[in-house]
Design an enzyme around this catalytic site. Sequence first.
Site, PDB file in Angstrom:
ATOM      1  N   LEU A  10       0.729  -1.160   0.034  1.00  0.00           N
ATOM      2  CA  LEU A  10      -0.027  -0.019  -0.100  1.00  0.00           C
ATOM      3  C   LEU A  10       0.861   1.304   0.033  1.00  0.00           C
ATOM      4  CD1 LEU A  10      -2.890  -0.758   2.549  1.00  0.00           C
ATOM      5  CD2 LEU A  10      -2.306  -1.532   0.020  1.00  0.00           C
ATOM      6  N   ARG A  17       1.928  13.955   6.965  1.00  0.00           N
ATOM      7  CA  ARG A  17       2.914  14.249   8.199  1.00  0.00           C
ATOM      8  C   ARG A  17       4.104  14.274   7.499  1.00  0.00           C
ATOM      9  NH1 ARG A  17       0.299   9.485  11.875  1.00  0.00           N
ATOM     10  NH2 ARG A  17      -0.193   8.704   9.574  1.00  0.00           N
ATOM     11  N   TYR A 101       2.379  -2.143   4.287  1.00  0.00           N
ATOM     12  CA  TYR A 101       2.730  -1.176   3.927  1.00  0.00           C
ATOM     13  C   TYR A 101       3.928  -0.416   3.359  1.00  0.00           C
ATOM     14  CZ  TYR A 101      -1.607  -0.933   6.997  1.00  0.00           C
ATOM     15  OH  TYR A 101      -3.021  -1.104   7.713  1.00  0.00           O
ATOM     16  N   ARG A 317      32.680   8.955  -9.129  1.00  0.00           N
ATOM     17  CA  ARG A 317      31.146   9.157  -9.221  1.00  0.00           C
ATOM     18  C   ARG A 317      31.061   7.949 -10.320  1.00  0.00           C
ATOM     19  NH1 ARG A 317      31.194  14.594 -12.501  1.00  0.00           N
ATOM     20  NH2 ARG A 317      28.996  14.002 -12.756  1.00  0.00           N
ATOM     21  N   ASN A 361      51.109   7.351 -15.011  1.00  0.00           N
ATOM     22  CA  ASN A 361      51.081   8.463 -14.109  1.00  0.00           C
ATOM     23  C   ASN A 361      50.369   9.798 -14.343  1.00  0.00           C
ATOM     24  OD1 ASN A 361      52.189  10.535 -12.295  1.00  0.00           O
ATOM     25  ND2 ASN A 361      53.447   8.878 -11.580  1.00  0.00           N
ATOM     26  N   ALA A 364      49.605  16.278 -11.317  1.00  0.00           N
ATOM     27  CA  ALA A 364      48.756  17.185 -10.414  1.00  0.00           C
ATOM     28  C   ALA A 364      47.901  18.174 -11.374  1.00  0.00           C
ATOM     29  CB  ALA A 364      49.426  18.018  -9.427  1.00  0.00           C
ATOM     30  N   ALA A 407      54.675  19.221 -18.580  1.00  0.00           N
ATOM     31  CA  ALA A 407      53.774  19.829 -17.798  1.00  0.00           C
ATOM     32  C   ALA A 407      53.160  21.172 -18.498  1.00  0.00           C
ATOM     33  CB  ALA A 407      54.520  20.271 -16.720  1.00  0.00           C
TER      34      ALA A 407
END
Length: 452
Positions: A10, A17, A101, A317, A361, A364, A407
């Site tokens: 149900l 509430r 329920y 994610r 590798n 950063a 880099a």
Amino acid sequence: MSHRFAAVLLAAGQGTRMKSDIPKVLHEIAGRSMIGHVAAAVAVLHPAAEIIVHAPGGEHIVGSVDGAVGAEQSRALGTGDALKAALPLLPDDVDTVLVLYGDTPFISSNTLRTMLDLRAAADAPAVVVLGFDAALPNMYGRLVVDAAGQLTEIIEARDASDAQLAITLCNSGIMAIAADRLADWLGQIGNTNAKGEFYMTDLVAIACAAGARCAAVAGQESEALGIDDRLALARAEVMMQDRLRQAAMAEGATLIDPASVYFSYDTVLGRDCVIHPQVVFGPGVHLEARVEIKSFSHIEASRIAEGAAIGPFARLRGGAEIAADVRIGNFVEVKNARLHAGVKAGHLSYLGDADIGAGANIGAGTITCNYDGIDKHRTTIGAGAFIGSNTALVAPVKIGADAMIAAGSTISRDVDPAAMAISRAEVRVVAGAATRFRDRRRAKKTKTSSEG
Ligand code: UD1
Ligand code: MG
């Protein structure tokens, strides 16, 4: 013939509430909707049919439960009226209708099995109700049991006398009912009560009046908990998290500070995983053995293989596939990307829609620029490649095995295996220019302040 049952869940109540625009039963506990928890407990028992009674516009509730069919209750006139809406969908050949329920998410398959077994026994009661002894019975319906131990009536708190309110044996709402009598008895339910609703709980007195026998099965309060408002929802989350933490430790994971680790209902941790404080697992996470997750990491819909180390402050994610012994460090975000064995991505990177070969590798500040504003594109990095710090990889792009990216490069075309790619503005060094610049600025400053 074996005992066959249909389950009716149900879920058409207004959930007033909860004060929510979302149907109550879709509110989540440990990453799964309340009704999802109930349906999972039922599914283990293989019902002949699973019917969800929903309100108009609530078809998506049915869609959220695998294998369920929907019956619409046009107005929320009470639990008895809701059950009526399911009648046309009940298969002919079931012996029992198990009614649950959608707002009792802790119910276990074992308890449901006990109720069904009782119904399947010789000389079975026509109605079996799951009751529980409540510390604070509050608004729960009360089970009235006679001197012989037979359940004779369920009385709602709003309609109960003081003597009845003193009863602590409460109604969980879960009932197993003889299928061949259900339609007849439902037809006899009225709505002259405090709420003016058709209460399913009246079935007990109606069955008794018809000469049938009703029985109460005593369950745990913790299993029967009904969630009607946000406070109960928050308490339920605490309870569920506690169970999940205990289960994870029982399976051989170390939680350094269990109370600060948040799981989803389906989180899987292998042996000897170590979870540091303040880690959150969204749905769909599977960790193999010896994975270490350091503090403040958020992980969802990801698979992490043996010996990998993640965090602190990492975000994985949907679709992150992390192979054995990968290292992912602080402020690294991975989405829909496969990192093969031994990849290191230590700091400050976004790796999205990527395939990164073994042992590569990632320096950063490496960013896979996967989105052009309209479509997503893939980045492929070969095994053993070295991506220098602060590199932008403009997808679609392929970096060959063992290649090096200097880099600070922006790489917008493919790089051959073992090649080195550099893309930066040339550096000019002008001897003594810094001293001349400072002298000029200081002289100007002295002049202005003496004039002022
Ligand atoms: C109900 C029981 C009460 C029991 C408690 C256990 C009745 C009359 N009372 O009270 O005895 O102690 O559960 O948690 O059954 N629903 C519909 N259509 C409706 C009304 C409700 O589908 O017209 C559904 C709701 O979505 C919910 C369930 O039925 O999943 C129970 O409804 P709720 O309003 O929460 O009943 P309670 O007041 O908790
Ligand atoms: Mg309720």
